[in-house]
Design an enzyme around this catalytic site. Structure first.
Site: not given
Length: 783
Positions: A58-59, A96, A100, A154, A156, A249, A359-360, A424
């Site tokens: 994540d991030d 994100c 996903r 996660k 989301h 994140h 994810d990014n 991001k």
């Protein structure tokens, strides 16, 4: 045989709870289960089919792991890369939830319903913020092929109004193809004290986390339980595991022993770090010799200062943030090692296909100087008053621990995204080009002389198609009787087998908040657009990303016709993918569906109720007046919390201690307390009144008997705070007041508590939801 939901793999696919029940505890008729008609027998996967593990960060930026140039110790990822393949031109969505959704469905983000992160639904097809009921997920496809399907971490992919215990759970993981789930449904959480953990279809009741608890370790333990539990019952059935990390994140957090390993590692700053990482990327053949690294980000609002121009206090503080970030990634690798070792012990490591990616890109959300008060820093995307606190002055030694919610300065994201520009949420490479590793030793062995580096373009929607082709899984044609949409992604399996094979995916659009890009072969057009009305006036820039992957040289003046052609291709793709209307002025963020109004009605919370979910709780208090009334009986010896809402990132708690009734208000990390004498015994009632003041402030009055006390002015908790929901009778999960937590833990109330009532009152004039009502009223005038 008594089972609880999601504990018996052979039952789940044919019976409970996937036959319409959200939760189940009871007795299963084993004989009936065994004697069901043959046509109901679950399909078995092909003998020898590989296990599949998708690990999503994540991030995390392109250069943050050692196979992509990092100094962070990630030996297990290095082993995956050594035995597998590294993609240097794998691209994803800028944020994100869209990424996903695309990964799990094979659809472009907007076609999957995700124009943005999963919060409000403004009512447009590309912004539904939940996967359509007729769209199969990767888990659906693998389960139909006979796989056990597990997820930790996660999610989301459920809009926030459907996260509470009474919500429609059609978009929750178990209803989207997973046999088991354990993790946090929200976009982020504290790694030391997660605000809410969901197991399968229900919230896990947690009063206190044990000393030393860390979410990444816990997620891995649950994943191992799922895998080893399956193997104890079925030695041959392959599994699909989707491990979606909360790290890295914000709020950035790590274990102290991991942070200590990186003490002093980042004292030279982000400029030196970026240079060193890019040098290693060239050394390792990730980019051709002569490739340029993008220069320091200079765009207004996204610029990075020179490290050497910072004063010593700033350099010391900022280095601490990066030590925590590195420690969190190190811990992820340690947990990957735990998973790999368990699979090795089971004799299945070589026949397990691993994907590792992000994810990014790394985020610049921490601003130029970072923050030790995450929620006040991101409280509202509005012009805040001068007195607003964006960085609580906390002891730097607390950074990364359970008492602080922090984010690093964007200079570190500039280094994380080496050699690319921006971050991001941007369509430039820093937002969308991330590391990608695929490893399957027994199924995809590299030929001699092949270093496994691939520079062909691949997109996030291609991942599922590739995994299914390699595993021999067939794409479902329908779901719930609805014809499934054709996937946008295409398999890149041939690129893995043949080093010089052409990319199977040659064109792709990108859009987020009006920022746009379009890739076709070696060419990319991109426009850097912030919020504003004149989105079409921002110029398109053109880059040859084959020779200039860091997008350093704009060729739009040299090739104006090509630039215009690709800009039109973006527009055509946008219409085909339900990209319009654009959220380029931010107005869609304010549009809340009327169905959420029921969450704002007065509510009674029983002391035996589980902690109220975050968004459900916020609708009672956010940017408005409200009263809390707690009632019950207690004597002179009784102690404990009547009601709490929030955590170390911000919140409030009402509790009885000694002879005083207290209110603790955590103002984004700064504690303020008031008290009144406690009534000695008998039936009692306590009222707390929150009244809105100008400039995002509250006046708080605590009333008990004939006594009252007040905080005349405090900063309101807004945005994502309070993050932990409302608890009655204890301060559960993340504590509001650390001193009380140290002395009493969750401090359960020892008297007899009837319950707590919340009475939501008028909203503040500056509540953005008022703007939505004004828009609606204006429209009725012209109808």
């Amino acid at each position: 045989m008594k089972v609880e939901q999601g504990t018996m793999g052979e039952i789940k696919s044919s019976g409970y709870p996937h036959r319409g029940y959200e939760r189940f505890t009871g007795v299963v008729d084993e004989l009936a289960s065994r004697s069901r008609p043959a046509w109901k027998t679950p399909r078995r996967a092909a003998k020898g089919a590989p296990n599949v593990v998708v690990i999503l960060m994540d991030d995390m930026g392109f250069s943050d792991i050692s196979p992509f140039g990092s100094e962070i110790d990630t030996p297990h990822l290095a082993k995956l890369a050594q035995n597998g393949y590294r993609f240097t031109n794998y691209q994803t969505a800028p944020v994100c939830s869209p990424a996903r959704a695309a990964l799990l469905t094979g659809l472009n983000p907007h076609r999957a319903g995700f124009w943005s992160v999963a919060h409000s639904d403004p009512g447009y097809p590309g912004a539904a913020l939940e996967i359509g009921s007729g769209v199969p997920t990767l888990a659906d496809n693998f389960r139909a092929a006979g796989y056990a399907t597990f997820m930790v971490g996660k999610w989301h992919l459920t809009k926030e109004s459907n996260l509470h215990d009474g919500a429609d759970k059609a978009s929750w993981p178990l209803q989207r193809g997973f046999d088991r789930y354990y993790g946090c449904m929200d976009g982020f959480t504290s790694l030391h004290h997660p605000h809410r953990i969901i197991e399968d279809n229900h919230a896990v009741p947690i009063d206190e986390y044990p000393d030393g608890y860390f979410l990444t370790d816990d997620l891995t333990a649950k994943a191992l339980d799922m895998v080893t539990g399956l193997r104890a019952s079925d030695p041959d059935r392959p599994f699909f595991l989707y491990y979606a990390h909360q790290a890295v994140h914000g709020p950035l957090q790590a274990k102290n022993q991991d942070i200590e390993r990186y003490r002093g590692h980042y004292d030279e700053g982000w400029d030196v770090l970026r240079e060193e990482r890019f040098r290693r990327q060239l050394r390792d053949g990730l980019f051709p010799s002569g490739t340029k690294c993008a220069s320091r980000n200079v765009e207004p609002g996204f610029d990075v200062p020179e490290w050497d121009r910072l004063n010593p206090e700033e350099r010391s503080l900022y280095a601490r943030y990066m030590e925590v970030y590195a420690a969190a990634i190190d811990n992820v690798d340690q947990n990957l090692g735990r998973l790999m070792q368990t699979l090795a012990d089971l004799g299945e490591l070589d026949n397990t296909m691993f994907i590792f990616t992000s994810d990014n890109g790394a985020t610049g959300e921490g601003g130029p100087s970072g923050t030790r008060s995450y929620f006040s820093h991101f409280g509202q995307k509005l012009e805040m008053p001068d007195h607003w606190l964006r960085d609580a002055p906390r002891d730097p030694d607390l950074i990364g621990g359970p008492r602080t919610h922090v984010h690093y300065p964007r200079g570190w994201a500039y280094a994380s995204n080496s050699p690319f520009r921006l971050y991001k949420a941007h369509a430039y490479a820093g937002g969308v080009r991330v590391p990608f590793i695929l490893s399957w030793p027994s199924g995809l062995r590299r030929s001699d002389g092949d270093d496994g580096v691939r520079d062909q373009f691949a997109y996030v929607s291609d991942v599922g198609q590739t995994l299914m082709e390699l595993a021999g899984v067939t794409q479902l044609k329908e779901r719930h009787g609805i014809k499934a949409p054709a996937p946008d992604g295409v398999s890149f399996a041939e690129v893995l087998r043949e080093r010089d094979a052409a990319s199977s995916h040659s064109e792709q659009y990108t859009e987020y908040q009006g920022r746009r890009a379009y890739v076709r072969d070696e060419w990319k057009v991109v426009t850097q657009k912030a919020f504003g009305p004149d989105w079409d006036e921002d110029p398109w820039r053109l880059y040859n990303v084959t020779v200039d992957p860091a997008e350093t040289t704009d060729l739009s003046d040299t090739y104006p016709a090509l630039t215009a052609e690709l800009a039109e291709r973006w527009k055509a793709a946008a219409w085909m993918n339900t990209v319009f209307p654009l959220n380029d002025d931010g107005s869609m963020l304010r549009q809340r569906p009327s169905s959420e109004a029921v969450l704002e009605q007065p509510v009674f919370i029983h002391p035996k109720s589980p902690t109220l979910e975050r968004f459900r709780s916020s609708k009672l208090v956010k940017l408005r007046c409200f009263d809390i009334v707690a009632s019950g009986s207690w004597g002179p010896e009784d102690r404990g919390v009547l009601v709490s809402h929030g955590d170390q990132g911000g919140g409030y708690s009402v509790y009885l201690d000694e002879t005083e009734l207290w209110l603790s208000y955590n103002e984004y990390g700064t504690i303020k307390r008031i008290s009144v004498p406690a009534q000695p015994h008998g039936y009692n009632s306590v009222t707390v009144r929150f009244s809105v003041l100008p400039e995002y402030q509250w006046r708080i009055v605590l009333e008990h008997g004939d006594s009252s006390a007040e905080l005349s002015s405090v900063l309101q908790l807004c945005g994502m705070a309070p993050f932990t929901g409302i608890s009655v009778g204890a301060d559960r999960a993340g504590p509001v007041d650390w001193d009380i937590y140290v002395r009493h833990g969750s401090f359960p109330f020892t008297g007899e508590l009837d319950g707590v009532r919340y009475y939501p009152g008028p909203k503040a004039d500056y509540n953005p939801e008022h703007l939505v009502e004004i828009d609606r009223m204006s429209q009725t005038v012209y109808e």
